[in-house]
Design a protein around this motif. Sequence first.
Motif, PDB file in Angstrom:
ATOM      1  N   LYS A 190       1.986  10.880   1.181  1.00 44.52           N
ATOM      2  CA  LYS A 190       2.542  11.813   1.619  1.00 44.52           C
ATOM      3  C   LYS A 190       2.888  12.707   2.293  1.00 44.52           C
ATOM      4  O   LYS A 190       1.535  12.826   2.829  1.00 44.52           O
ATOM      5  CB  LYS A 190       2.567  12.480  -0.164  1.00 44.52           C
ATOM      6  N   TYR A 222       6.137  -4.530   9.781  1.00 44.19           N
ATOM      7  CA  TYR A 222       5.657  -3.071   9.715  1.00 44.19           C
ATOM      8  C   TYR A 222       5.830  -2.418  10.527  1.00 44.19           C
ATOM      9  O   TYR A 222       6.122  -2.157  11.660  1.00 44.19           O
ATOM     10  CB  TYR A 222       3.719  -3.584   9.547  1.00 44.19           C
ATOM     11  N   GLU A 273       3.097  10.685   6.127  1.00 48.10           N
ATOM     12  CA  GLU A 273       3.433   8.810   7.517  1.00 48.10           C
ATOM     13  C   GLU A 273       4.042   8.306   6.464  1.00 48.10           C
ATOM     14  O   GLU A 273       4.749   8.311   5.074  1.00 48.10           O
ATOM     15  CB  GLU A 273       2.658   7.656   6.498  1.00 48.10           C
ATOM     16  N   LYS A 274       5.490   7.719   7.360  1.00 48.75           N
ATOM     17  CA  LYS A 274       6.295   6.814   6.344  1.00 48.75           C
ATOM     18  C   LYS A 274       6.598   5.385   6.690  1.00 48.75           C
ATOM     19  O   LYS A 274       6.243   5.312   8.269  1.00 48.75           O
ATOM     20  CB  LYS A 274       7.939   7.337   7.068  1.00 48.75           C
ATOM     21  N   LYS A 275       6.602   4.728   6.066  1.00 42.35           N
ATOM     22  CA  LYS A 275       6.229   3.468   5.790  1.00 42.35           C
ATOM     23  C   LYS A 275       6.994   2.186   5.227  1.00 42.35           C
ATOM     24  O   LYS A 275       7.754   3.035   4.591  1.00 42.35           O
ATOM     25  CB  LYS A 275       4.846   2.970   6.185  1.00 42.35           C
ATOM     26  N   HIS A 327       6.522   1.647  10.929  1.00 44.49           N
ATOM     27  CA  HIS A 327       5.827   3.633  10.375  1.00 44.49           C
ATOM     28  C   HIS A 327       6.090   4.500  11.413  1.00 44.49           C
ATOM     29  O   HIS A 327       6.160   4.118  12.799  1.00 44.49           O
ATOM     30  CB  HIS A 327       4.234   3.153  10.013  1.00 44.49           C
ATOM     31  N   GLY A 345       3.946   8.110  11.519  1.00 44.49           N
ATOM     32  CA  GLY A 345       2.783   9.549  10.892  1.00 44.49           C
ATOM     33  C   GLY A 345       2.486  10.059  11.660  1.00 44.49           C
ATOM     34  O   GLY A 345       1.170  10.343  12.199  1.00 44.49           O
ATOM     35  N   GLU A 402       0.551  -1.425   0.372  1.00 45.02           N
ATOM     36  CA  GLU A 402       0.564  -0.251   0.355  1.00 45.02           C
ATOM     37  C   GLU A 402       1.178   1.166   0.310  1.00 45.02           C
ATOM     38  O   GLU A 402       2.238   1.077   0.650  1.00 45.02           O
ATOM     39  CB  GLU A 402      -0.903  -0.099   1.031  1.00 45.02           C
ATOM     40  N   SER A 403       0.456   1.679  -0.629  1.00 46.41           N
ATOM     41  CA  SER A 403       1.083   3.639  -1.388  1.00 46.41           C
ATOM     42  C   SER A 403       1.531   4.136   0.012  1.00 46.41           C
ATOM     43  O   SER A 403       0.262   4.141   0.946  1.00 46.41           O
ATOM     44  CB  SER A 403       0.960   3.913  -1.957  1.00 46.41           C
ATOM     45  N   GLU A 404       2.417   5.378   0.620  1.00 41.86           N
ATOM     46  CA  GLU A 404       2.378   5.893   1.721  1.00 41.86           C
ATOM     47  C   GLU A 404       1.853   7.230   1.437  1.00 41.86           C
ATOM     48  O   GLU A 404       0.828   7.232   0.697  1.00 41.86           O
ATOM     49  CB  GLU A 404       3.647   6.477   1.606  1.00 41.86           C
TER      50      GLU A 404
END
Length: 163
Positions: free
Chosen positions: A36, A107, A39-41, A109, A111, A32-34
């Motif tokens: 922009k 996972y 969030e960085k994941k 992240h 955020g 799944e895309s971040e």
Amino acid sequence: MEKFPEILNHFSIDSKSKDAQTIKKTIKLCEESEVKHKEKKICVTSLESMVDFGLSVLGTNNILTITSEVQGETQASQRYTIEQVQQISDRDNMVFHKLNYAYALHYCHVGGSTRTYMVSMVGVDGTTVKTVSVCHKDISFWNTHAIPFVVLQLTWQSCSSKG
């Protein structure tokens, strides 16, 4: 997802099984895309990758790691009483979740701004737990079908009004 059939074949997992569906959900989450600028994941398979991601995103090596602690662990579901709540941070944090997959996968992240607390609880059978609770200050960019909304039966508006 394009290699999903190959993955199932490699691990000898039946495509109609519950394990296959779990792996599919995990792959979708990782691909799944971040959102922009919000969030960085990343999904990682090693401790080294976790550390590298944390250092690069947080921009510091002054990092405090926290994990949950359980004394007298039980498999039974039970009620817990909160004994103490202590705020430990009021800034960006990074969270690592173990994912269900055919091998170790996490996972990771960060955020946005959060408040982080250490919560001490005791179960009816005497089990004690010290765990981390993270309150996100801005969830406006979250998917409203995400697990926290579903499990807690919340809407975005009800969460944002609680700060």
